[in-house]
Design a protein around this motif. Structure first.
Motif, PDB file in Angstrom:
ATOM      1  N   GLU A   1      45.467  46.468  50.466  1.00  0.00           N
ATOM      2  CA  GLU A   1      45.216  46.256  49.042  1.00  0.00           C
ATOM      3  C   GLU A   1      44.248  45.100  48.783  1.00  0.00           C
ATOM      4  N   VAL A   2      43.203  45.387  48.015  1.00  0.00           N
ATOM      5  CA  VAL A   2      42.251  44.356  47.602  1.00  0.00           C
ATOM      6  C   VAL A   2      42.752  43.758  46.295  1.00  0.00           C
ATOM      7  N   GLN A   3      42.960  42.456  46.284  1.00  0.00           N
ATOM      8  CA  GLN A   3      43.404  41.778  45.072  1.00  0.00           C
ATOM      9  C   GLN A   3      42.239  41.456  44.156  1.00  0.00           C
ATOM     10  N   ARG A   4      41.121  41.030  44.764  1.00  0.00           N
ATOM     11  CA  ARG A   4      39.955  40.649  43.974  1.00  0.00           C
ATOM     12  C   ARG A   4      38.715  40.842  44.846  1.00  0.00           C
ATOM     13  N   LEU A   5      37.643  41.296  44.224  1.00  0.00           N
ATOM     14  CA  LEU A   5      36.390  41.494  44.942  1.00  0.00           C
ATOM     15  C   LEU A   5      35.246  41.065  44.040  1.00  0.00           C
ATOM     16  N   ARG A   6      34.345  40.291  44.600  1.00  0.00           N
ATOM     17  CA  ARG A   6      33.186  39.848  43.830  1.00  0.00           C
ATOM     18  C   ARG A   6      31.936  40.164  44.633  1.00  0.00           C
ATOM     19  N   LEU A   7      31.085  41.014  44.097  1.00  0.00           N
ATOM     20  CA  LEU A   7      29.839  41.420  44.734  1.00  0.00           C
ATOM     21  C   LEU A   7      28.717  40.638  44.064  1.00  0.00           C
ATOM     22  N   LEU A   8      27.988  39.852  44.851  1.00  0.00           N
ATOM     23  CA  LEU A   8      26.973  38.963  44.299  1.00  0.00           C
ATOM     24  C   LEU A   8      25.591  39.307  44.841  1.00  0.00           C
ATOM     25  N   GLY A   9      24.594  39.019  44.061  1.00  0.00           N
ATOM     26  CA  GLY A   9      23.212  39.233  44.474  1.00  0.00           C
ATOM     27  C   GLY A   9      22.435  39.882  43.350  1.00  0.00           C
ATOM     28  N   ASP A  10      21.151  39.995  43.569  1.00  0.00           N
ATOM     29  CA  ASP A  10      20.307  40.632  42.571  1.00  0.00           C
ATOM     30  C   ASP A  10      19.588  41.816  43.205  1.00  0.00           C
ATOM     31  N   TYR A  11      18.890  42.535  42.407  1.00  0.00           N
ATOM     32  CA  TYR A  11      18.236  43.736  42.909  1.00  0.00           C
ATOM     33  C   TYR A  11      16.844  43.463  43.459  1.00  0.00           C
ATOM     34  N   GLN A  12      16.441  42.201  43.513  1.00  0.00           N
ATOM     35  CA  GLN A  12      15.160  41.857  44.130  1.00  0.00           C
ATOM     36  C   GLN A  12      15.285  41.782  45.641  1.00  0.00           C
ATOM     37  N   HIS A  13      16.491  41.544  46.135  1.00  0.00           N
ATOM     38  CA  HIS A  13      16.720  41.453  47.575  1.00  0.00           C
ATOM     39  C   HIS A  13      17.314  42.760  48.082  1.00  0.00           C
TER      40      HIS A  13
ATOM     41  N   ILE B   1      25.870  39.861  48.900  1.00  0.00           N
ATOM     42  CA  ILE B   1      27.047  39.300  49.561  1.00  0.00           C
ATOM     43  C   ILE B   1      28.282  39.642  48.745  1.00  0.00           C
ATOM     44  N   THR B   2      29.436  39.553  49.392  1.00  0.00           N
ATOM     45  CA  THR B   2      30.682  39.798  48.668  1.00  0.00           C
ATOM     46  C   THR B   2      31.772  38.864  49.170  1.00  0.00           C
ATOM     47  N   PHE B   3      32.672  38.535  48.270  1.00  0.00           N
ATOM     48  CA  PHE B   3      33.902  37.838  48.607  1.00  0.00           C
ATOM     49  C   PHE B   3      35.030  38.817  48.315  1.00  0.00           C
ATOM     50  N   VAL B   4      35.889  39.040  49.299  1.00  0.00           N
ATOM     51  CA  VAL B   4      36.981  39.991  49.135  1.00  0.00           C
ATOM     52  C   VAL B   4      38.293  39.260  49.402  1.00  0.00           C
ATOM     53  N   VAL B   5      39.209  39.332  48.471  1.00  0.00           N
ATOM     54  CA  VAL B   5      40.542  38.767  48.657  1.00  0.00           C
ATOM     55  C   VAL B   5      41.495  39.939  48.770  1.00  0.00           C
ATOM     56  N   PHE B   6      42.188  40.038  49.911  1.00  0.00           N
ATOM     57  CA  PHE B   6      43.108  41.144  50.079  1.00  0.00           C
ATOM     58  C   PHE B   6      44.465  40.654  50.547  1.00  0.00           C
ATOM     59  N   THR B   7      45.462  41.451  50.296  1.00  0.00           N
ATOM     60  CA  THR B   7      46.830  41.143  50.668  1.00  0.00           C
ATOM     61  C   THR B   7      47.014  41.422  52.154  1.00  0.00           C
ATOM     62  N   VAL B   8      47.643  40.502  52.844  1.00  0.00           N
ATOM     63  CA  VAL B   8      47.849  40.649  54.276  1.00  0.00           C
ATOM     64  C   VAL B   8      49.302  41.049  54.519  1.00  0.00           C
TER      65      VAL B   8
ATOM     66  N   GLN C   1      30.379  48.071  43.683  1.00  0.00           N
ATOM     67  CA  GLN C   1      31.589  47.282  43.899  1.00  0.00           C
ATOM     68  C   GLN C   1      32.750  48.195  44.283  1.00  0.00           C
ATOM     69  N   ALA C   2      32.823  49.367  43.682  1.00  0.00           N
ATOM     70  CA  ALA C   2      33.872  50.340  44.017  1.00  0.00           C
ATOM     71  C   ALA C   2      33.750  50.805  45.463  1.00  0.00           C
ATOM     72  N   ASP C   3      32.518  50.999  45.955  1.00  0.00           N
ATOM     73  CA  ASP C   3      32.304  51.406  47.352  1.00  0.00           C
ATOM     74  C   ASP C   3      32.826  50.347  48.316  1.00  0.00           C
ATOM     75  N   VAL C   4      32.482  49.103  48.046  1.00  0.00           N
ATOM     76  CA  VAL C   4      32.898  48.002  48.916  1.00  0.00           C
ATOM     77  C   VAL C   4      34.417  47.850  48.876  1.00  0.00           C
ATOM     78  N   LYS C   5      35.001  47.959  47.692  1.00  0.00           N
ATOM     79  CA  LYS C   5      36.456  47.861  47.550  1.00  0.00           C
ATOM     80  C   LYS C   5      37.144  48.972  48.335  1.00  0.00           C
TER      81      LYS C   5
END
Length: 165
Positions: free
Chosen positions: A30-42, A46-53, A17-21
């Motif tokens: 600036e990234v306000q919020r980041l959510r990295l989703l998925g499991d280690y079987q795949h 995927i990620t959702f990133v909310v950043f300040t514009v 998550q730190a790498d993606v951020k």
């Protein structure tokens, strides 16, 4: 200043998550919020990133302004095609806040300057709860691409359609 959410797929499972951020902060700010989703079987996640514009605020002001200056997001990968994606503003019929009285004409001119290019693919986005025959996006696409060879119609907000039994 406002925030923007980006959804990304095919994130290598080796990345933290730190790498993606760090990646998004180095490009978008600036990234306000980041959510990295998925499991280690795949193999990917995927990620959702909310950043300040903040860049948009610098160019267009913080009060609903519009600028024709591009904000570029460059993503490099040996596994994807080289493509430029331009997110154009939607048409504004009635000026709000600090927008000029000719905002609709300005945005139409900006949009046409992009979509008239013969190598441009046009995503004509129209809400499902409105009449497609009156769609500004389809009307402008029809002017720039009369044969429809470069136009893809996209229907959004299908959850807003009222079903009549």
């Amino acid at each position: 200043m406002y925030s923007r959410t980006i959804y990304c797929t095919n994130i290598d499972k080796k990345l933290t998550q730190a790498d993606v951020k760090h990646f998004f902060e180095s490009i978008c700010g600036e990234v306000q919020r980041l959510r990295l989703l998925g499991d280690y079987q795949h193999s990917t996640r995927i990620t959702f990133v909310v950043f300040t514009v903040a860049e948009t605020d610098r160019e267009a002001g913080g009060n609903k302004g519009v600028s024709d200056k591009q904000i570029r997001l460059k993503i490099f990968s040996p596994n994807v095609l080289d493509i430029t994606l331009v997110d154009l503003p939607g048409l504004t019929k009635v000026p709000v806040c600090d927008q000029p009285s000719d905002i609709e004409a300005r945005i139409r001119t900006m949009i046409m300057s992009y979509i008239k290019t013969p190598t441009c693919l046009i995503l004509a986005v129209t809400p499902a709860n409105s009449d497609a025959a009156n769609s500004d996006a389809l009307q402008m696409a029809g002017i720039a691409d009369p044969d429809g060879n470069r136009t893809i119609g996209v229907i959004t907000k299908d959850n807003k359609v009222r079903v009549i039994p």
